[in-house]
Design a protein around this motif. Sequence first.
Motif, short mmCIF file in Angstrom:
data_model
loop_
_atom_site.label_atom_id
_atom_site.label_comp_id
_atom_site.label_asym_id
_atom_site.label_seq_id
_atom_site.Cartn_x
_atom_site.Cartn_y
_atom_site.Cartn_z
N SER A 89 -9.42 0.88 3.95
CA SER A 89 -8.46 1.97 4.13
C SER A 89 -7.04 1.44 4.25
O SER A 89 -6.10 1.95 3.63
CB SER A 89 -8.82 2.79 5.38
OG SER A 89 -10.09 3.37 5.25
N GLU A 90 -6.90 0.38 5.04
CA GLU A 90 -5.57 -0.22 5.22
C GLU A 90 -5.06 -0.81 3.91
O GLU A 90 -3.87 -0.70 3.59
CB GLU A 90 -5.65 -1.31 6.30
CG GLU A 90 -4.31 -1.84 6.73
CD GLU A 90 -4.40 -2.79 7.90
OE1 GLU A 90 -3.36 -3.39 8.26
OE2 GLU A 90 -5.52 -2.95 8.44
N LEU A 91 -5.95 -1.43 3.14
CA LEU A 91 -5.56 -1.99 1.86
C LEU A 91 -5.13 -0.89 0.89
O LEU A 91 -4.12 -1.03 0.18
CB LEU A 91 -6.72 -2.80 1.27
CG LEU A 91 -6.49 -3.44 -0.10
CD1 LEU A 91 -5.32 -4.42 -0.05
CD2 LEU A 91 -7.75 -4.16 -0.58
N SER A 92 -5.86 0.21 0.88
CA SER A 92 -5.51 1.32 -0.01
C SER A 92 -4.15 1.91 0.36
O SER A 92 -3.32 2.20 -0.52
CB SER A 92 -6.59 2.41 0.07
OG SER A 92 -7.84 1.91 -0.35
N GLU A 93 -3.90 2.07 1.64
CA GLU A 93 -2.60 2.59 2.09
C GLU A 93 -1.47 1.64 1.70
O GLU A 93 -0.40 2.08 1.30
CB GLU A 93 -2.62 2.80 3.60
CG GLU A 93 -3.53 3.92 4.06
CD GLU A 93 -3.62 4.00 5.57
OE1 GLU A 93 -2.90 3.23 6.23
OE2 GLU A 93 -4.40 4.83 6.08
N THR A 94 -1.73 0.35 1.84
CA THR A 94 -0.71 -0.64 1.50
C THR A 94 -0.40 -0.63 0.01
O THR A 94 0.76 -0.74 -0.40
CB THR A 94 -1.17 -2.04 1.93
OG1 THR A 94 -1.50 -2.03 3.32
CG2 THR A 94 -0.09 -3.08 1.69
N LEU A 95 -1.45 -0.49 -0.81
CA LEU A 95 -1.25 -0.45 -2.25
C LEU A 95 -0.46 0.78 -2.68
O LEU A 95 0.23 0.77 -3.71
CB LEU A 95 -2.60 -0.47 -2.97
CG LEU A 95 -3.38 -1.78 -2.92
CD1 LEU A 95 -4.78 -1.59 -3.47
CD2 LEU A 95 -2.65 -2.87 -3.69
N GLU A 96 -0.56 1.85 -1.90
CA GLU A 96 0.15 3.08 -2.23
C GLU A 96 1.58 3.12 -1.71
O GLU A 96 2.34 4.04 -2.03
CB GLU A 96 -0.62 4.28 -1.67
CG GLU A 96 -1.98 4.50 -2.33
CD GLU A 96 -2.80 5.54 -1.62
OE1 GLU A 96 -2.30 6.09 -0.60
OE2 GLU A 96 -3.93 5.80 -2.05
N MET A 97 1.94 2.12 -0.91
CA MET A 97 3.30 2.09 -0.33
C MET A 97 4.34 1.78 -1.39
O MET A 97 4.12 0.95 -2.27
CB MET A 97 3.39 1.04 0.77
CG MET A 97 2.68 1.41 2.06
SD MET A 97 2.69 0.05 3.24
CE MET A 97 4.46 -0.24 3.40
N GLY A 98 5.50 2.40 -1.27
CA GLY A 98 6.65 2.05 -2.09
C GLY A 98 6.44 2.35 -3.56
O GLY A 98 5.48 2.95 -4.00
N THR A 99 7.40 1.89 -4.37
CA THR A 99 7.35 2.07 -5.82
C THR A 99 7.39 0.72 -6.49
O THR A 99 7.89 -0.25 -5.93
CB THR A 99 8.56 2.89 -6.30
OG1 THR A 99 9.75 2.25 -5.85
CG2 THR A 99 8.52 4.30 -5.74
N VAL A 100 6.91 0.67 -7.71
CA VAL A 100 6.89 -0.59 -8.44
C VAL A 100 8.32 -1.01 -8.75
O VAL A 100 9.15 -0.21 -9.17
CB VAL A 100 6.10 -0.43 -9.75
CG1 VAL A 100 6.12 -1.72 -10.55
CG2 VAL A 100 4.66 -0.04 -9.42
N LYS A 101 8.61 -2.27 -8.55
CA LYS A 101 9.96 -2.77 -8.84
C LYS A 101 9.84 -4.13 -9.52
O LYS A 101 8.84 -4.82 -9.41
CB LYS A 101 10.79 -2.91 -7.57
CG LYS A 101 10.25 -3.94 -6.58
CD LYS A 101 11.17 -4.09 -5.40
CE LYS A 101 10.71 -5.19 -4.47
NZ LYS A 101 11.61 -5.41 -3.35
#
Length: 400
Positions: A89-101
């Motif tokens: 769950s924590e990994l999924s939330e982290t992957l969804e953070m921010g935008t690609v740059k």
Amino acid sequence: MKFAEHLSAHITPEWRKQYINYEEMKAMLYAAVEQAPSAELVDPEVLSRYFAKFDEQFFHYCDKELAKINTFYSEKMAEATRKYGNLRSELSETLEMGTVKKQPAWKSKTPLGKKNVPARKIQDLKLAFSEFYLGLILLQNYQNLNFTGFRKILKKHDKLLNVSDGVKWREEYVEAAHFYVNKDIDRLIQETERAFTNDIEGGDRQKAMKRLRVPPLATYVTSKDNPWFYCWIVAAIVSSCYAYTWDIKMDWGLFDAKAGDNRFLREEIVYTSTWFYYFGIVEDLVLRFGWTVSMSLIEAGYMEGDVMMTILSPLEVFRRFIWNYFRLENEHLNNCGKFRAVRDISVAPMDCSDQTTILRMMDEEDGVVNRRGKTKGMSKKKEQQRLLLLQGESVEDLCS
């Protein structure tokens, strides 16, 4: 190596009481054999009843040990399953953070590295997955050691008592036990490896397995939640300051109070320019405290620990290379001052013109003088002194 020693060497200390009590069971077997009535003195029926009673006690003890191991294994598996769910769950939330740059080419190309994710968050996730994975390996090791322990002790039972009841008990109970037949631990290990490889290390399995199996020590040391972190920082600063001071004052002999015109240096120097020494002072200071740059870049997630080690190692070789020159010079001057050496042999670097001058002077009658000193017409002076002596002798002859 005997299994008892192998078991003792490979158990997890915190779980010591949860493993099969192999030594106790082995002691029970040997005691039963030693205390058994002699077959020559009693009827076979009496001997059979003795061993039947012992088997009842022995297999009852085995039942207790098996129940203990099953219970502990089930608890640990349930705990591991919950932890894995939280990590996912924590990994999924982290992957969804921010935008690609866009990132520099040298920066990590993992899915986490491509997103605007705090470096501290990435490091924490890596450490959490590594600790969880090592816990799974320990639980798998617990599973294998206990099954081997049962197999060994029941085999010993049959050998000492000359029966086959141990093998039958193992097939009926141990091989059907939850801790042995349950393969969830293997599935969790595979899923953890897959998630860490694909979602954190960008598909680089070799790198992922290295991090999972051997978590970097720097991750533990630089964790700001660690109460020893600041103690380590203070100790590292004190150590670096002491080493740098020793380099400059003791090894190089610089910052001498009697330096005179050679400010911050020493009274006597060998190399032609004082800037060589100033460069050495600054260079040694920067590289002595290079660990601070390394720690900052790794902590911020800009560089991997292996990359920083590759950069800092050649720089440390360069620092020691420079250190040797000034250390040798200082030692040479001290030896000269204490009449352990002469300055006619200089440690200053030589160029082509110096070599030509030395070769030319070696061909002269007066030999070689200090190459850093200027010749003062020694040949002419000696010739004049010789002529004056000859003239004095001629005058004395005439007077006599």
